[in-house]
Design an enzyme around this catalytic site. Structure first.
Site, PDB file in Angstrom:
ATOM      1  N   ASP A  48      -8.182  -4.907  -0.188  1.00  0.00           N
ATOM      2  CA  ASP A  48      -8.321  -6.027  -0.806  1.00  0.00           C
ATOM      3  C   ASP A  48      -7.979  -7.472  -1.083  1.00  0.00           C
ATOM      4  O   ASP A  48      -8.289  -8.626  -1.902  1.00  0.00           O
ATOM      5  CB  ASP A  48      -8.148  -5.216  -2.684  1.00  0.00           C
ATOM      6  N   HIS A  92       0.775  -1.651   0.078  1.00  0.00           N
ATOM      7  CA  HIS A  92       0.122  -0.156  -0.014  1.00  0.00           C
ATOM      8  C   HIS A  92       1.373   1.262  -0.073  1.00  0.00           C
ATOM      9  O   HIS A  92       2.079   1.439   0.628  1.00  0.00           O
ATOM     10  CB  HIS A  92      -1.398   0.021   1.458  1.00  0.00           C
TER      11      HIS A  92
HETATM   12  N1  CMC Z   1       4.172  -7.859  -4.817  1.00  0.00           N
HETATM   13  C1  CMC Z   1       5.547  -7.916  -5.322  1.00  0.00           C
HETATM   14  N2  CMC Z   1       6.092  -6.398  -4.784  1.00  0.00           N
HETATM   15  C2  CMC Z   1       5.691  -5.857  -4.464  1.00  0.00           C
HETATM   16  C3  CMC Z   1       3.945  -5.657  -4.308  1.00  0.00           C
HETATM   17  C4  CMC Z   1       3.601  -6.424  -4.474  1.00  0.00           C
HETATM   18  N3  CMC Z   1       2.278  -6.462  -4.541  1.00  0.00           N
HETATM   19  N4  CMC Z   1       3.445  -3.817  -3.903  1.00  0.00           N
HETATM   20  C5  CMC Z   1       5.115  -3.193  -4.052  1.00  0.00           C
HETATM   21  N5  CMC Z   1       6.317  -4.178  -4.092  1.00  0.00           N
HETATM   22  C6  CMC Z   1       7.584  -3.637  -4.252  1.00  0.00           C
HETATM   23  C7  CMC Z   1       7.520  -3.406  -5.608  1.00  0.00           C
HETATM   24  O1  CMC Z   1       8.664  -3.995  -6.552  1.00  0.00           O
HETATM   25  C8  CMC Z   1       8.790  -2.018  -4.581  1.00  0.00           C
HETATM   26  O2  CMC Z   1       9.825  -3.130  -5.024  1.00  0.00           O
HETATM   27  P1  CMC Z   1      11.663  -2.207  -5.304  1.00  0.00           P
HETATM   28  O3  CMC Z   1      11.756  -1.758  -3.943  1.00  0.00           O
HETATM   29  O4  CMC Z   1      12.271  -3.791  -4.805  1.00  0.00           O
HETATM   30  O5  CMC Z   1      11.676  -2.100  -6.704  1.00  0.00           O
HETATM   31  C9  CMC Z   1       8.619  -1.671  -4.121  1.00  0.00           C
HETATM   32  O6  CMC Z   1       8.097  -3.090  -3.406  1.00  0.00           O
HETATM   33  C10 CMC Z   1       7.598  -0.196  -3.269  1.00  0.00           C
HETATM   34  O7  CMC Z   1       6.721  -0.589  -4.244  1.00  0.00           O
HETATM   35  P2  CMC Z   1       5.592   0.739  -5.056  1.00  0.00           P
HETATM   36  O8  CMC Z   1       5.171  -0.270  -6.197  1.00  0.00           O
HETATM   37  O9  CMC Z   1       6.806   1.714  -5.295  1.00  0.00           O
HETATM   38  O10 CMC Z   1       4.954   1.378  -4.120  1.00  0.00           O
HETATM   39  P3  CMC Z   1       3.739   2.450  -4.057  1.00  0.00           P
HETATM   40  O11 CMC Z   1       3.094   2.570  -3.506  1.00  0.00           O
HETATM   41  O12 CMC Z   1       3.969   2.564  -5.718  1.00  0.00           O
HETATM   42  O13 CMC Z   1       2.839   1.319  -4.558  1.00  0.00           O
HETATM   43  C11 CMC Z   1       0.499  -0.479  -4.399  1.00  0.00           C
HETATM   44  C12 CMC Z   1       1.575   0.922  -4.163  1.00  0.00           C
HETATM   45  C13 CMC Z   1      -0.482  -0.477  -3.740  1.00  0.00           C
HETATM   46  C14 CMC Z   1       0.067   0.139  -6.179  1.00  0.00           C
HETATM   47  C15 CMC Z   1       1.465  -1.801  -4.971  1.00  0.00           C
HETATM   48  O14 CMC Z   1       2.193  -2.197  -2.988  1.00  0.00           O
HETATM   49  C16 CMC Z   1       1.243  -2.957  -5.783  1.00  0.00           C
HETATM   50  O15 CMC Z   1       0.658  -3.038  -6.900  1.00  0.00           O
HETATM   51  N6  CMC Z   1      -0.091  -3.530  -5.352  1.00  0.00           N
HETATM   52  C17 CMC Z   1      -0.699  -4.576  -5.432  1.00  0.00           C
HETATM   53  C18 CMC Z   1      -1.721  -4.363  -5.934  1.00  0.00           C
HETATM   54  C19 CMC Z   1      -2.993  -3.904  -5.045  1.00  0.00           C
HETATM   55  O16 CMC Z   1      -3.095  -4.966  -3.784  1.00  0.00           O
HETATM   56  N7  CMC Z   1      -2.869  -2.939  -5.167  1.00  0.00           N
HETATM   57  C20 CMC Z   1      -4.657  -2.320  -3.884  1.00  0.00           C
HETATM   58  C21 CMC Z   1      -3.949  -1.532  -3.014  1.00  0.00           C
HETATM   59  S1  CMC Z   1      -5.405  -1.292  -1.989  1.00  0.00           S
HETATM   60  C22 CMC Z   1      -6.286  -0.794  -2.189  1.00  0.00           C
HETATM   61  C23 CMC Z   1      -6.833   0.567  -3.730  1.00  0.00           C
HETATM   62  O17 CMC Z   1      -5.914   1.292  -3.092  1.00  0.00           O
HETATM   63  O18 CMC Z   1      -7.720   0.345  -3.857  1.00  0.00           O
END
Ligand code: CMC
Length: 428
Positions: A364, A307
């Site tokens: 989720d 998140h």
């Molecule tokens: N699985 C594997 N690795 C992950 C995941 C994941 N679900 N989420 C983040 N990471 C890793 C990412 O690869 C990065 O690694 P590194 O630092 O080595 O490059 C690190 O963690 C930070 O991730 P980020 O993508 O820079 O973080 P963000 O704040 O931009 O993204 C997020 C947040 C929710 C989009 C992301 O965690 C994600 O894609 N999660 C899966 C989709 C999901 O469950 N979304 C629902 C969010 S909650 C409800 C809502 O908002 O609707």
């Protein structure tokens, strides 16, 4: 004493006030940055460090796992309030009195129908259309049947628009599902409560008496409350920015639905179940999928994990996990997918990759398991999220308009070509 931030560029110093929120959060107020510095801007893709507004609606502390609507904890609201009360609280700022709640409920009931011609639009969609696309289009189409802009300085007009969208949105959401299932449309029953009526409009059968089910209603109510607002997330920011151009409430909500649809946001609930199903079909080897999620050359992400703001735990996921166990138990359902989800979470919560990056199950991760138990089709999961988020979108749109916020219009740093002369096609 008020705090000041000092910025130094090429030996020149600039001072900016620091504003403090009611929960002691600090924000550097850079409203005068460009004028003071002669055009210097900030760059923050994804707005990871940028506050887009001051807001009195929802507080969340990602480090401590705190979520409050208008000061009330999400745990207490999920336990003690119903969805309509929470909607009123979010939109108008205070819990309603019995009389206010009764009026809100009655006013919504009065408006709980859509123009019959909306059916023609619904009919135009193929059955295979994703319900989120249909819902966004129908919400936008509502404008044609309710023309005229809202005078935001008129409390009455504002209230009428809010009641209309609260009333008509569940009808549209339920109809998108019935269309997909080739069921005749249901017009609801105004003797039922908001959530009960939504359920009836989704699930009644033409050849059966509709049976109320308290376990199902309570589970739905709780899920809608948990999704009702989440401060400046992607879809809410979309609603605020679209509304900031003075586009109407329905148009702004329709844009919010489109933003919610994506798998990184609300679409994750559908993606989680699809992922869990795929793992089950693949023999239930959770370790393999954990490794895939960690592999930077593999696009696979563990859906329902991570998140932008929560870096400890998502309080909504905690409540939903407990609720999933209860609802499945109460309904006497055994779902192997819940075991896979739990197994996946157990491994991930111990794994260095996830621990280091502070990746925890989010809202989720478990919600789809409850939706499945309630017989809601997978492709409707994000619509359920939208139904819950509606009061949050309305509250944020209303706040933005009442505060007379300027049109949302970020800046950029241009990295393209410098000036060049045009060449006619024969010379290229
Ligand atoms: N699985 C594997 N690795 C992950 C995941 C994941 N679900 N989420 C983040 N990471 C890793 C990412 O690869 C990065 O690694 P590194 O630092 O080595 O490059 C690190 O963690 C930070 O991730 P980020 O993508 O820079 O973080 P963000 O704040 O931009 O993204 C997020 C947040 C929710 C989009 C992301 O965690 C994600 O894609 N999660 C899966 C989709 C999901 O469950 N979304 C629902 C969010 S909650 C409800 C809502 O908002 O609707």
């Amino acid at each position: 004493m008020s705090k000041i931030a000092t910025l130094e560029i090429d030996g020149n110093k600039y001072e900016f006030p620091i504003i403090e929120g009611t929960e002691k959060e600090l924000g550097i107020d850079i409203k005068t940055l460009r004028t003071a510095t002669g055009g210097v801007t900030t760059i923050d893709p994804g707005y990871k460090n940028t506050g887009s507004c001051e807001s009195a609606i929802t507080f969340l502390d990602g480090e401590k796992g705190i979520l409050r609507y208008r000061g009330y904890s999400i745990e207490e609201l999920a336990e003690k309030a119903d969805f309509l009360e929470v909607a009123y609280l979010l939109i108008f700022g205070e819990l309603p009195t019995a009389a206010q709640l009764e009026k809100f409920d009655q006013d919504i009931k009065e408006e709980s129908h859509v123009d019959e011609d909306m059916k023609k639009i619904l009919d135009g969609f193929p059955k295979s259309a994703h319900p989120m696309g249909v819902l966004s289009s129908l919400t936008s189409a509502l404008i044609a049947f309710n023309p005229g802009s809202v005078d935001v300085d008129s409390e009455e007009e504002m209230y009428d628009a809010i009641v209309k969208i609260m009333a008509k949105f569940p009808v549209l959401a339920a109809w998108t599902m019935r269309k997909r299932k080739s069921l005749p449309l249901d017009y609801g029953d105004s003797s039922l409560g908001y959530v009960e009526n939504l359920h009836k409009m989704m699930f009644s059968r033409p050849n059966k008496t509709y049976e109320p089910n308290k376990i199902v209603y309570d589970a739905l109510d709780k899920l809608l409350i948990l999704h009702a607002d989440h401060e400046q997330n992607c879809s809410t920011s979309t609603v605020r920015i679209v509304g900031s151009s003075h586009a109407g409430l329905f148009a702004s909500i329709s844009a919010g639905i489109s933003a919610l649809w994506g798998p990184l946001h609300g679409g994750a609930n559908q993606a989680v179940i699809e992922m869990l199903e795929a793992i089950k079909a693949d023999g239930g080897d959770t370790a393999r999928y954990i490794n895939k999620a960690k592999d930077k050359n593999d696009p696979f992400r563990l859906m329902g994990f991570g998140h932008r703001v929560y870096k400890n735990f998502d309080p909504r996921a905690k409540i939903i996990k407990k609720s999933a166990d209860e609802v499945l138990g109460d309904l006497g359902i055994e779902d192997p997918v819940l075991d896979i989800a739990k197994g996946l979470a157990e491994v991930a919560l111990e794994d260095e990759y996830f621990v280091q990056r502070k990746l925890y199950p989010n809202v989720d991760f478990y919600s789809g398991i409850i939706y499945r138990a309630l017989d809601i089709p997978t492709e409707m999961f994000t619509v359920m999220f939208a139904l819950g988020r509606l009061p949050g979108w309305i509250a944020q749109w209303r706040e933005m308009r009442l505060r007379k916020e300027p049109i949302g219009r970020p800046r950029q740093i241009y990295t393209g070509e410098n000036h060049r002369d045009f060449k006619p096609v024969s010379e290229r």
